[in-house]
Design an enzyme around this catalytic site. Sequence first.
Site, mmCIF file in Angstrom:
data_model
loop_
_atom_site.group_PDB
_atom_site.id
_atom_site.type_symbol
_atom_site.label_atom_id
_atom_site.label_comp_id
_atom_site.label_asym_id
_atom_site.label_seq_id
_atom_site.Cartn_x
_atom_site.Cartn_y
_atom_site.Cartn_z
ATOM 1 C CE LYS A 172 -0.027 27.199 -45.196
ATOM 2 N NZ LYS A 172 0.331 26.497 -43.983
HETATM 3 C C1 R5P Z 1 3.323 29.738 -41.517
HETATM 4 O O1 R5P Z 1 4.313 30.001 -42.140
HETATM 5 C C2 R5P Z 1 2.994 28.372 -41.278
HETATM 6 O O2 R5P Z 1 3.483 27.612 -42.342
HETATM 7 C C3 R5P Z 1 1.528 28.007 -41.059
HETATM 8 O O3 R5P Z 1 1.438 26.653 -41.238
HETATM 9 C C4 R5P Z 1 0.551 28.686 -41.977
HETATM 10 O O4 R5P Z 1 0.586 30.053 -41.829
HETATM 11 C C5 R5P Z 1 -0.891 28.146 -41.797
HETATM 12 O O5 R5P Z 1 -1.372 28.371 -40.601
HETATM 13 P P1 R5P Z 1 -2.496 29.457 -40.321
HETATM 14 O O6 R5P Z 1 -3.798 28.831 -40.784
HETATM 15 O O7 R5P Z 1 -2.442 29.645 -38.834
HETATM 16 O O8 R5P Z 1 -2.189 30.690 -41.106
#
Ligand code: R5P
Length: 274
Positions: A172
């Site tokens: 990710k």
């Molecule tokens: C952050 O460390 C978390 O893993 C979140 O899941 C990630 O940042 C994704 O969420 P967002 O779309 O709010 O950035």
Amino acid sequence: MSWGLKNRLARILNSQTGRTVMLAVDHGYFQGPTTGLENPRRTLEPLIPYADSLMLTRGVLRTSVSDDIRVPIVLRVSGGTSILKELSNEGVTTSVEEAIRLNASAVAVSIFVGGEFERQTLLNLSRLVDEGERYGMPVLAVTAVGREMNRDARYLGLATRIAAELGAHIVKTYYCEGFSKVVDGCPVPLVIAGGKKIPEEDALRLAYNAISEGAVGVDMGRNIFQSDSPVGMIKAVRAIVHEEASVDAAFKLYSESRKVMHVERTVASAESAE
Ligand code: R5P
């Protein structure tokens, strides 16, 4: 890769499109009651039918998600620090054995390339991959970006490639200019985070661009659950990820859903005032 590991991965990546809309609601593990997620059950319930998987911690899973759901779980297993301290100082907080007990379809761990505790987080990932391979549990590596890091193709290319080299099954990351280079250099599927809340149309464009340039999906949180119409937003993101919808078409879907939500709320408040 064992049959079990492949089967778990197949639960996350839609068999028809090979893509995925992961709903990220794990923010509380280091930032507490995040706006929009103060009551996780309330936030999650209307969104679950539209998510291909939920990314969360075991605490929120146990307390705020009904045990009869069919949506696959991506279990956040790294943490141990908070926004008040050095974020990269993470350890592994939940074992693969516990992930199996919770019927997770993957585990998620952050790596902080360039961060103070870079080595520790890379070894967290490596250890989880070893265990994941042993038990058939895929590992999602989250390329977390420290405050001082630039989210550009050079840096994200470095972080995503290291994650893949250490054995992550999905990575990710963030969308950036030159994203297709990041995709090219990462031999495992990439999903993008949404990042901080931005206007809905911009968030949909971000998803659209990422998919067009080779991401297999999104792992999005704040731009869904902090929207004025979270259901509208997740439906719109789904249309982009799974149906090749344009940004305009997806935005229209969101706007229509938002209108319906407002009408329903107006009717409900009129009825309760009677
Ligand atoms: C952050 O460390 C978390 O893993 C979140 O899941 C990630 O940042 C994704 O969420 P967002 O779309 O709010 O950035």
